[in-house]
Write an enzyme that holds these catalytic residues in place. Structure first.
Site, PDB file in Angstrom:
ATOM      1  N   LYS A   8      33.394   5.970  44.818  1.00  0.00           N
ATOM      2  CA  LYS A   8      34.032   6.942  43.820  1.00  0.00           C
ATOM      3  C   LYS A   8      33.446   7.993  43.754  1.00  0.00           C
ATOM      4  CE  LYS A   8      34.282   3.757  40.423  1.00  0.00           C
ATOM      5  NZ  LYS A   8      33.349   2.781  39.909  1.00  0.00           N
ATOM      6  N   ARG A  83      40.197   3.604  32.874  1.00  0.00           N
ATOM      7  CA  ARG A  83      39.641   2.216  33.093  1.00  0.00           C
ATOM      8  C   ARG A  83      39.846   1.477  31.843  1.00  0.00           C
ATOM      9  NH1 ARG A  83      33.184   2.658  34.759  1.00  0.00           N
ATOM     10  NH2 ARG A  83      33.246   4.276  35.413  1.00  0.00           N
ATOM     11  N   ARG A 118      21.035   2.041  46.208  1.00  0.00           N
ATOM     12  CA  ARG A 118      21.244   3.653  45.553  1.00  0.00           C
ATOM     13  C   ARG A 118      19.704   4.393  45.140  1.00  0.00           C
ATOM     14  NH1 ARG A 118      26.646   4.573  42.252  1.00  0.00           N
ATOM     15  NH2 ARG A 118      25.748   2.415  41.136  1.00  0.00           N
ATOM     16  N   ARG A 151      18.974   4.312  39.405  1.00  0.00           N
ATOM     17  CA  ARG A 151      19.864   4.407  38.104  1.00  0.00           C
ATOM     18  C   ARG A 151      19.747   2.577  37.379  1.00  0.00           C
ATOM     19  NH1 ARG A 151      25.776   5.383  38.988  1.00  0.00           N
ATOM     20  NH2 ARG A 151      26.209   3.709  37.358  1.00  0.00           N
ATOM     21  N   ARG A 162      28.881  -5.280  35.259  1.00  0.00           N
ATOM     22  CA  ARG A 162      29.903  -4.175  35.564  1.00  0.00           C
ATOM     23  C   ARG A 162      31.026  -4.658  36.367  1.00  0.00           C
ATOM     24  NH1 ARG A 162      25.487  -0.280  38.144  1.00  0.00           N
ATOM     25  NH2 ARG A 162      27.069   0.645  39.541  1.00  0.00           N
TER      26      ARG A 162
HETATM   27  P1  AP5 Z   1      29.041   5.313  45.017  1.00  0.00           P
HETATM   28  O1  AP5 Z   1      29.471   6.362  45.076  1.00  0.00           O
HETATM   29  O2  AP5 Z   1      27.606   6.038  43.385  1.00  0.00           O
HETATM   30  O3  AP5 Z   1      29.892   4.641  44.147  1.00  0.00           O
HETATM   31  P2  AP5 Z   1      30.432   4.880  42.537  1.00  0.00           P
HETATM   32  O4  AP5 Z   1      31.849   3.832  43.043  1.00  0.00           O
HETATM   33  O5  AP5 Z   1      30.503   5.987  41.225  1.00  0.00           O
HETATM   34  O6  AP5 Z   1      29.247   4.151  41.991  1.00  0.00           O
HETATM   35  P3  AP5 Z   1      28.477   3.543  40.601  1.00  0.00           P
HETATM   36  O7  AP5 Z   1      28.072   2.386  39.994  1.00  0.00           O
HETATM   37  O8  AP5 Z   1      28.803   5.436  39.248  1.00  0.00           O
HETATM   38  O9  AP5 Z   1      30.506   3.382  39.977  1.00  0.00           O
HETATM   39  P4  AP5 Z   1      30.315   2.613  37.882  1.00  0.00           P
HETATM   40  O10 AP5 Z   1      31.596   2.647  37.741  1.00  0.00           O
HETATM   41  O11 AP5 Z   1      29.577   1.129  37.679  1.00  0.00           O
HETATM   42  O12 AP5 Z   1      29.768   3.425  37.546  1.00  0.00           O
HETATM   43  P5  AP5 Z   1      29.626   5.242  36.552  1.00  0.00           P
HETATM   44  O13 AP5 Z   1      29.058   5.585  36.365  1.00  0.00           O
HETATM   45  O14 AP5 Z   1      31.454   5.523  36.331  1.00  0.00           O
HETATM   46  O15 AP5 Z   1      28.024   4.757  45.554  1.00  0.00           O
HETATM   47  C1  AP5 Z   1      27.400   3.695  45.827  1.00  0.00           C
HETATM   48  C2  AP5 Z   1      26.678   3.816  46.661  1.00  0.00           C
HETATM   49  O16 AP5 Z   1      27.091   3.232  48.336  1.00  0.00           O
HETATM   50  C3  AP5 Z   1      25.492   4.596  46.790  1.00  0.00           C
HETATM   51  O17 AP5 Z   1      23.883   4.480  47.269  1.00  0.00           O
HETATM   52  C4  AP5 Z   1      26.440   5.257  47.851  1.00  0.00           C
HETATM   53  O18 AP5 Z   1      25.016   5.908  48.448  1.00  0.00           O
HETATM   54  C5  AP5 Z   1      26.495   4.052  48.990  1.00  0.00           C
HETATM   55  N1  AP5 Z   1      27.858   4.888  49.366  1.00  0.00           N
HETATM   56  C6  AP5 Z   1      28.929   4.792  49.254  1.00  0.00           C
HETATM   57  N2  AP5 Z   1      29.776   4.885  49.925  1.00  0.00           N
HETATM   58  C7  AP5 Z   1      29.568   4.457  51.200  1.00  0.00           C
HETATM   59  C8  AP5 Z   1      30.131   3.856  52.505  1.00  0.00           C
HETATM   60  N3  AP5 Z   1      31.252   4.399  52.738  1.00  0.00           N
HETATM   61  N4  AP5 Z   1      28.899   3.166  53.071  1.00  0.00           N
HETATM   62  C9  AP5 Z   1      28.320   2.633  52.457  1.00  0.00           C
HETATM   63  N5  AP5 Z   1      27.091   3.140  51.646  1.00  0.00           N
HETATM   64  C10 AP5 Z   1      28.471   3.796  50.475  1.00  0.00           C
HETATM   65  O19 AP5 Z   1      30.575   4.400  34.621  1.00  0.00           O
HETATM   66  C11 AP5 Z   1      28.694   4.091  34.223  1.00  0.00           C
HETATM   67  C12 AP5 Z   1      29.201   3.621  32.946  1.00  0.00           C
HETATM   68  O20 AP5 Z   1      29.580   4.086  32.077  1.00  0.00           O
HETATM   69  C13 AP5 Z   1      29.851   2.068  33.366  1.00  0.00           C
HETATM   70  O21 AP5 Z   1      29.714   0.905  33.671  1.00  0.00           O
HETATM   71  C14 AP5 Z   1      29.715   2.298  31.743  1.00  0.00           C
HETATM   72  O22 AP5 Z   1      29.499   1.741  30.923  1.00  0.00           O
HETATM   73  C15 AP5 Z   1      30.481   3.763  31.026  1.00  0.00           C
HETATM   74  N6  AP5 Z   1      31.706   4.097  31.462  1.00  0.00           N
HETATM   75  C16 AP5 Z   1      31.834   5.727  32.674  1.00  0.00           C
HETATM   76  N7  AP5 Z   1      33.279   5.556  32.109  1.00  0.00           N
HETATM   77  C17 AP5 Z   1      33.612   4.634  31.843  1.00  0.00           C
HETATM   78  C18 AP5 Z   1      35.401   4.903  31.129  1.00  0.00           C
HETATM   79  N8  AP5 Z   1      35.909   5.572  31.519  1.00  0.00           N
HETATM   80  N9  AP5 Z   1      35.045   3.676  29.663  1.00  0.00           N
HETATM   81  C19 AP5 Z   1      34.546   3.427  28.963  1.00  0.00           C
HETATM   82  N10 AP5 Z   1      33.003   3.031  29.692  1.00  0.00           N
HETATM   83  C20 AP5 Z   1      33.153   3.856  31.352  1.00  0.00           C
END
Ligand code: AP5
Length: 204
Positions: A8, A83, A118, A151, A162
């Site tokens: 994402k 979410r 990552r 991270r 997660r």
């Molecule tokens: P990446 O692009 O980093 O993936 P992502 O979907 O953004 O992953 P996140 O781990 O950031 O998502 P998340 O939802 O767990 O965490 P968030 O930060 O939103 O890609 C992942 C890896 O794959 C990278 O190394 C990339 O290079 C690689 N990659 C990408 N595309 C690829 C491809 N096509 N092929 C191969 N490799 C690829 O949230 C963190 C925490 O914050 C949550 O756990 C929660 O506690 C809190 N939080 C955030 N938002 C909310 C909300 N709305 N409500 C409640 N809590 C929340």
């Protein structure tokens, strides 16, 4: 939308550049708040470290305030929000119209390998993967020369939780957006997914 580690953030950054509109990444906003030790960050840290969701009221306030800023007047990309059903209802209740929901579909077994490799920039938050999207110089961000780190929530136990939380609370939210959802195969190369998403937005 899509599972944790599904790509994402990677796609949101590329779309924001192509469309010249801001990305509102709730994960990045929370990580900044944790680093700055703000009251929101201090509360959120324990939830994030476990891989649980931060309470809806905190998240809705954060996003609705951000959307009200001037740079969002021509549109914005939400990354990681909504979410939960409550978050989707908060957007609708405040008259926020979602043009398209871009869903990146990646199976759980792929996620585990993705998150394991990552690396993120400690300075600008740029995202890399040791195998799929490596930086030009190992351990160093291409954009700002910042140090690339793992991270805090990318541990095996947290990743498992997660994924569980995602399937329980977020996967059902997709049903809210029937009719505006576009799916992309998240196993495809990064550039190919961006093309699919831009086409879905009528921009390619
Ligand atoms: P990446 O692009 O980093 O993936 P992502 O979907 O953004 O992953 P996140 O781990 O950031 O998502 P998340 O939802 O767990 O965490 P968030 O930060 O939103 O890609 C992942 C890896 O794959 C990278 O190394 C990339 O290079 C690689 N990659 C990408 N595309 C690829 C491809 N096509 N092929 C191969 N490799 C690829 O949230 C963190 C925490 O914050 C949550 O756990 C929660 O506690 C809190 N939080 C955030 N938002 C909310 C909300 N709305 N409500 C409640 N809590 C929340």
């Amino acid at each position: 939308m899509g599972p944790p580690g599904g790509g994402k953030g990677t796609q949101a950054a590329r779309l924001a550049e192509a469309l010249a509109i801001p990305t509102i990444s709730t994960g990045a906003m929370l990580r900044e708040a944790v680093a700055a030790q703000t009251p929101v960050g201090l509360d959120a840290k324990a939830y994030m470290d476990r891989g649980d969701y931060v309470p809806d009221e905190v998240m809705c306030q954060l996003v609705l305030n951000r959307i009200a800023e001037d740079d969002c007047v021509n549109g914005f990309i939400l990354d990681g929000f909504p979410r939960t059903a409550e978050q989707a209802e908060a957007l609708a209740g405040h008259g926020v119209v979602i043009d398209k929901v871009l869903y990146i579909d990646v199976p759980d077994e792929v996620i585990v390998g993705r998150i394991g490799g990552r690396r993120v920039c400690a300075k600008c938050g740029g995202t890399y993967h040791t195998k799929y999207t490596p930086p030009k110089i190992a351990g160093q961000c291409d954009e700002c020369d910042g140090e690339l780190i793992v991270r805090a929530d990318d541990t095996p136990d947290t990743i498992r939780n997660r994924l569980e939380v995602y399937h329980k609370l977020t996967a059902p939210v997709l049903a809210y957006y029937n009719g505006v959802i576009v799916s992309a195969d998240g196993n495809a190369p990064v550039e190919q997914i961006t093309d699919v998403l831009l086409k879905a937005l009528g921009k390619a």
